[in-house]
Enzyme design. Structure first.
Site, PDB file in Angstrom:
ATOM      1  N   GLU A  89      31.171  24.602  42.783  1.00  0.00           N
ATOM      2  CA  GLU A  89      31.292  26.065  42.803  1.00  0.00           C
ATOM      3  C   GLU A  89      30.512  26.655  43.979  1.00  0.00           C
ATOM      4  O   GLU A  89      30.972  27.598  44.631  1.00  0.00           O
ATOM      5  CB  GLU A  89      30.772  26.652  41.489  1.00  0.00           C
ATOM      6  CG  GLU A  89      31.561  26.216  40.268  1.00  0.00           C
ATOM      7  CD  GLU A  89      32.221  27.372  39.539  1.00  0.00           C
ATOM      8  OE1 GLU A  89      32.406  28.436  40.152  1.00  0.00           O
ATOM      9  OE2 GLU A  89      32.545  27.195  38.364  1.00  0.00           O
TER      10      GLU A  89
ATOM     11  N   GLU B  55      33.585  20.025  34.403  1.00  0.00           N
ATOM     12  CA  GLU B  55      33.319  20.777  33.173  1.00  0.00           C
ATOM     13  C   GLU B  55      34.240  20.405  32.012  1.00  0.00           C
ATOM     14  O   GLU B  55      33.756  20.275  30.870  1.00  0.00           O
ATOM     15  CB  GLU B  55      33.409  22.289  33.454  1.00  0.00           C
ATOM     16  CG  GLU B  55      32.235  22.864  34.224  1.00  0.00           C
ATOM     17  CD  GLU B  55      32.394  22.788  35.732  1.00  0.00           C
ATOM     18  OE1 GLU B  55      31.658  23.480  36.444  1.00  0.00           O
ATOM     19  OE2 GLU B  55      33.270  22.016  36.181  1.00  0.00           O
TER      20      GLU B  55
END
Length: 262
Positions: A114, A134
């Site tokens: 990210e 994730e």
């Protein structure tokens, strides 16, 4: 000059370049709320410092850039807090028009990816690995903007493969799908990032900031005609600057311009 007042990162100012090193190598530079809020402060300082024109963000140690959230601490505390700037103080920071380069020195997983997606440019060591992992721990990459950025910035099939499988990819595959700009030998990573920063520094700082603002904000304006005629604050500041006079003057005098960022 190095700043010593930070707990979770190292900060160095040199040659108009701010180098930020995530400094939790004992947990592979995983981030906790304290680190997020500290990095928020660092990026606030970068934004406000007129002498810092380019930032480089990297990780401490040879193993990891950032492996995302410190899941062990999260399991213990349940604390998901993040500052307005988001993960690492950068992923939801939409008013930073100074450039940021990611220098990825190792594992870059979850929130680490990210961070890279939120940076303007990225160079990776040939030892680096990337992944939005994730889903493999029951979560999704929400809130940091990676899902939105990757859907806009790379071929959708490549983005979906990265996001839906949660698998790791090496630096060369990350380059192929345009997640990063360049792969270099591990020992050349920081020198390569600084060389790239120096190329940016050869340009007028306010011109760089204006260019970044226009490119980012124009994406939100559907019609090309409207995006071209829209007002951009950084562009207006650039046009009114001393550097806008210095550039043509230096060209006419056949010398290198002396940029001031003002």
């Amino acid at each position: 000059m190095s700043d010593t007042g930070f707990k979770y990162c190292l900060v160095e100012r040199r040659d108009h370049i701010l180098t930020i090193t995530l400094n939790r190598p004992e947990v592979l530079n995983a981030m906790n709320p304290g680190a997020h809020f500290e990095l928020e402060e660092v990026f606030d300082l970068y934004t406000a410092d007129p002498d810092m024109h380019v930032a480089i963000i990297t990780g401490a140690g040879d193993r990891s850039f950032c492996v995302g959230t410190d899941l062990k601490e999260l399991a213990r505390t349940g604390d998901h807090r993040k500052p307005p700037g988001g993960f690492c103080g950068i992923t939801t920071r939409f008013n930073l028009f100074k450039p940021v380069i990611a220098a990825v020195n190792g594992l870059c997983l979850g929130g680490g990816t990210e961070i890279v997606a939120a940076c303007d440019l990225a160079i990776a060591s040939d030892r680096a690995e990337f992944g939005l992992i994730e889903p493999r721990v029951g979560l999704a990459a929400l809130g940091g903007g990676a899902l939105q950025r990757l859907a806009r910035e790379m071929p959708m099939k490549d983005a979906m493969m990265l996001v839906l499988t949660g698998k790791r990819i090496n630096a060369h595959e990350a380059r192929r799908i345009s997640l990063i700009n360049e792969v270099v030998p591990h020992e050349d990573l920081i020198p390569a990032a600084r060389r790239l920063a120096q190329e940016i520094l050869a340009c007028a700082p306010l011109a760089v900031q204006a260019s970044k603002q226009v490119m980012l904000q124009s994406r939100d304006i559907p019609a090309m005609r409207d995006s071209v005629v829209a007002p951009y604050d950084a562009a207006e500041k650039m046009l009114a600057s001393k550097d806008a006079i210095e550039g043509p003057l230096a060209f006419s005098e056949k010398r290198k311009p002396r940029w001031t960022g003002r």
